[in-house]
Design an enzyme around this catalytic site. Structure first.
Site, short mmCIF file in Angstrom:
data_model
loop_
_atom_site.label_atom_id
_atom_site.label_comp_id
_atom_site.label_asym_id
_atom_site.label_seq_id
_atom_site.Cartn_x
_atom_site.Cartn_y
_atom_site.Cartn_z
N HIS A 470 8.31 -3.25 10.24
CA HIS A 470 7.72 -2.41 10.82
C HIS A 470 7.60 -1.28 10.13
O HIS A 470 6.87 -0.58 9.74
CB HIS A 470 8.26 -2.51 12.15
CG HIS A 470 7.48 -0.71 13.15
ND1 HIS A 470 6.87 -0.95 14.00
CD2 HIS A 470 8.01 0.91 12.40
CE1 HIS A 470 6.78 0.43 13.99
NE2 HIS A 470 7.55 1.12 13.76
N GLU A 471 8.56 -0.69 10.00
CA GLU A 471 9.07 0.00 8.53
C GLU A 471 8.40 0.27 7.07
O GLU A 471 8.00 1.14 7.40
CB GLU A 471 10.72 1.14 8.45
CG GLU A 471 11.17 1.26 10.19
CD GLU A 471 10.49 2.14 10.63
OE1 GLU A 471 10.30 2.61 10.38
OE2 GLU A 471 10.48 2.28 12.40
ZN LIG Z 1 7.05 3.09 13.79
#
Ligand SMILES: [Zn+2]
Length: 685
Positions: A470-471
């Site tokens: 995600h990051e």
């Molecule tokens: Zn996010």
């Protein structure tokens, strides 16, 4: 001497080891003074009204500030100490004041407006026009375009609202701290796993008590409502938690947020109307991808129509299970989490510990980098000798297919003292090119994974893997930008409900067999993640997806309708709106004393007002974007496809906020977003 202060240097990367707390104040003071002088010069009578003078100057001044502030604020998050904290607060305040001052600068607003009104404006390149439009929109939303007395009234409302939102969250906090239950007999906590008991023991210890302290902090509520066999305890925790800061519950009336909600809603409505919007919902959409309230409502109602029957079936199964297996005849609100967990265990018996050996961190990182190479033709290579804030931190050069370095990333993955919890991507340097100077984008990628232990690499949970992906997705959005105007490059300026697209998009690879095969191998045996385990992971992912969705829809619709249907003659009608929404979408109906809105800080004390729907909206976008890769796999066997990747990069990641997100999405996908992929990802197709 200013040149001795590393925060005033113009180096490509910050000299972290040279930064001292005592340098922060003088650096910020110098930069802000120069900033003001720069703005005064560009707004002076007779100054040219061209793009370079008006807009590039602002970007240049802002970048100088960012070059000093980004490392300071990053250190405050990842290598904090008392001396830094002491200088950080006042410096942050000075920056906030400065930003407000800029937003209220009528001369600056006039200069930008003059640029937009000029005859040749239409001939400017699209990113330049987008930058001007963004600036004008933000000026309007700050109230600076208003005439008196509206302008003063708008400012007054802003101050009042910020006070009320602080009071709101303080009331939730105080109410949470006002309740606890001391337990000395461990049998009262039967069912709670050791990790939960350890938390409750710690709470007791913090208060110099023996035994356990059940509190309203998140981990305690979670542990009790999910695991405690003691039904009475579950009921008391639910009752106390779901009535926080309200007219109900164990501390009824003591921290009551009812009047604050009324005031907040009235002021938001008034402020929106001063700016020329019919309601606060329309004002919220001014910075979002959704075009109109009707579009948001249609999106939510459409999802509800599809999710509700599934949720109803799931609930019926759960009731049956609770009745036969748990001897719970009436499934109450405080039984739902508990019974769900028991059912989940019975159906999937999936244990995170079983999966962890397949996710050794070094292999996951290597797989993630390999995936990006296959998708976008870029390569990340560690560079030694870069000045960092901790020996665990690695710096990576990002190279294009020709081997040319075009970006960089600091990766800091392990939890440690002095480091804020959670995971996030932050901007260290933005891509910028004003014709004279070129700055390459650099990202901070921060996680808090458990560090390696003696003879064992760091082993991630599957959730950790998704967090990292995600990051990293946010990171790619920043690093792959081709927009050289920082205010509309990378993640900056992107519509609020679309900015999670690139990050959630990457999470999909964490659920994909082909992508998992790049890295999910047992750290000792090298064996691939067994298919039986993978199938159980997928099944567990979809467990109670319908119930999850209808709850999210309840929050989103409540938030949106509350703002959209506000009528000064009737007030907020908080509970009536909630009841109306529940009738439409909910399958579980909590007791009448439940006061969920009174603790809903996201919308009353956070940035999510008339925007909670964004969670689901962005999830739909990311699932639909990923389905383009799945379609390719359907035809050619691989989801990891370079040509689809290149198109996603070119049409979405590279363009930042230089055009509307919807246009970028359509350019990539060849059509508008559709919900089927989202439903599929929840197992609801
Ligand atoms: Zn996010």
């Amino acid at each position: 001497m200013s040149h001795d202060n590393p925060l005033l240097a113009d180096d490509a990367l910050p000299a972290f080891s040279q930064i001292r707390p005592e340098q922060v104040e003088p650096a910020i003071e110098t930069i802000l003074a120069d900033y003001r002088a720069g703005i005064a010069a560009l707004t002076a009578p007779g100054a040219p009204r061209d793009f370079a003078t008006v807009m590039l100057t602002q970007e240049r001044l802002e970048q100088r500030l960012a070059r000093a502030w980004a490392p300071v604020s990053h250190l405050h998050s990842v290598a904090d100490n008392e001396a830094l904290r002491k200088v950080y607060g006042p410096a942050e305040e000075a920056l906030t004041d400065h930003a407000i001052e800029l937003g209220q600068n009528r001369d600056l607003y006039a200069a930008v407006q003059a640029l937009a009104d000029a005859a040749d404006f239409a001939t400017l390149p699209r990113p330049e026009r987008a930058l001007v439009h963004h600036a004008l929109r933000d000026f309007k939303l700050s109230g600076v375009a208003l005439e008196e007395p509206a302008r003063s009234r708008y400012r007054e409302i802003g101050v009042e609202l910020s006070k009320l939102s602080t009071e709101f969250s303080n009331a939730v906090l105080d109410a949470s701290e006002a309740w606890h239950e001391h337990i000395t007999d461990e049998r009262d906590l039967t069912g709670v796993p050791e990790s939960g008991l350890a938390v409750l023991r710690q709470y007791a210890e913090d208060q110099d008590l023996d035994g356990y302290l059940v509190t309203l902090k998140q981990p305690s509520v979670q542990a009790v409502l999910t695991y405690a066999d003691n039904r009475g305890l579950r009921e008391r925790v639910y009752w106390a938690y779901q009535t926080r800061a309200s007219d109900q519950g164990p501390n009824a009336g003591k921290f009551d947020n009812s009047a604050r909600i009324e005031k907040i809603m009235a002021l938001r409505h008034e402020a929106a109307q001063l700016l020329g919007f019919p309601t606060a919902a329309e004002e919220s959409l001014a910075t979002k991808m959704a075009g109109s309230p009707a579009e948001v409502l249609e999106f939510l109602h459409d999802l509800a129509k599809r999710a509700k029957p599934v949720a109803q079936r799931e609930l019926a199964t759960l009731r049956e299970f609770a009745h036969t297996e748990l001897k719970l005849d009436n499934l109450e609100s405080w039984d739902v989490g508990y019974a769900s967990e028991k059912l989940r265990q019975q159906q999937y018996a999936l244990d995170e510990e079983q999966l962890k050996p397949y996710f050794p961190l070094p292999a996951v990182i290597e797989g993630l980098f390999g995936l990006t190479t296959q998708l976008y033709g870029i390569a990340l290579a560690a560079r030694d000798g870069v000045d960092v804030w901790h020996p665990d931190v690695r710096y990576y050069d990002v190279r294009d297919a020709a081997g040319r370095v075009f970006a960089g990333a600091y990766v800091d993955l392990y939890a440690r003292n002095g480091k804020r919890g959670g995971a996030w991507m932050d901007v260290c340097r933005a891509r910028f090119d004003d014709g004279a100077n070129r700055q390459l984008p650099v990202a901070f990628l921060t996680c808090n994974f458990a560090p390696p232990t003696e003879g064992k690499p760091a082993l991630l949970t599957h959730d950790d893997v998704l967090t990292l992906f995600h990051e990293f997705g946010h990171g790619l959005h920043h690093l792959l930008t081709e927009i050289a105007l920082p205010s509309i490059g990378g993640i900056d300026g992107v519509e609020w409900d679309a900015v999670e697209l690139p990050s959630q998009f990457m999470e999909n690879f964490g659920w994909n067999r082909q992508a998992l095969d790049l890295f999910a191998k047992h750290y000792q045996t090298g064996e691939k993640l067994p298919d039986e385990l993978f199938q159980r992971m997928l099944a567990a992912r979809h467990f109670h997806a319908g119930l999850f969705l209808v709850r999210q829809l309840e929050f989103a619709l409540f938030d949106f309708l509350l703002h959209l249907e506000y009528d000064p003659a009737q007030g907020a009608r908080t509970l009536a709106v909630l009841e109306q929404v529940r009738k439409q979408v909910a399958v579980l109906h909590p007791p009448a004393w439940q006061r969920f809105p009174h603790g809903f800080s996201h919308i009353f004390a956070g940035g999510y007002a008339a925007g909670y729907y964004s969670y689901l909206w962005a999830e739909l976008l990311s699932a639909d974007a990923f389905s383009a890769f799945e379609e390719h796999a359907g035809k050619n066997g691989s989801v990891i496809d370079r040509s689809t990747g290149e198109r996603f990069r070119r049409e979405f990641l590279a363009v930042g906020a230089s055009r509307p997100a919807l246009e970028s999405f359509v350019a990539f996908r060849g059509r508008k977003p559709q919900p089927e992929a989202l439903l599929r990802s929840h197992g609801l197709a």
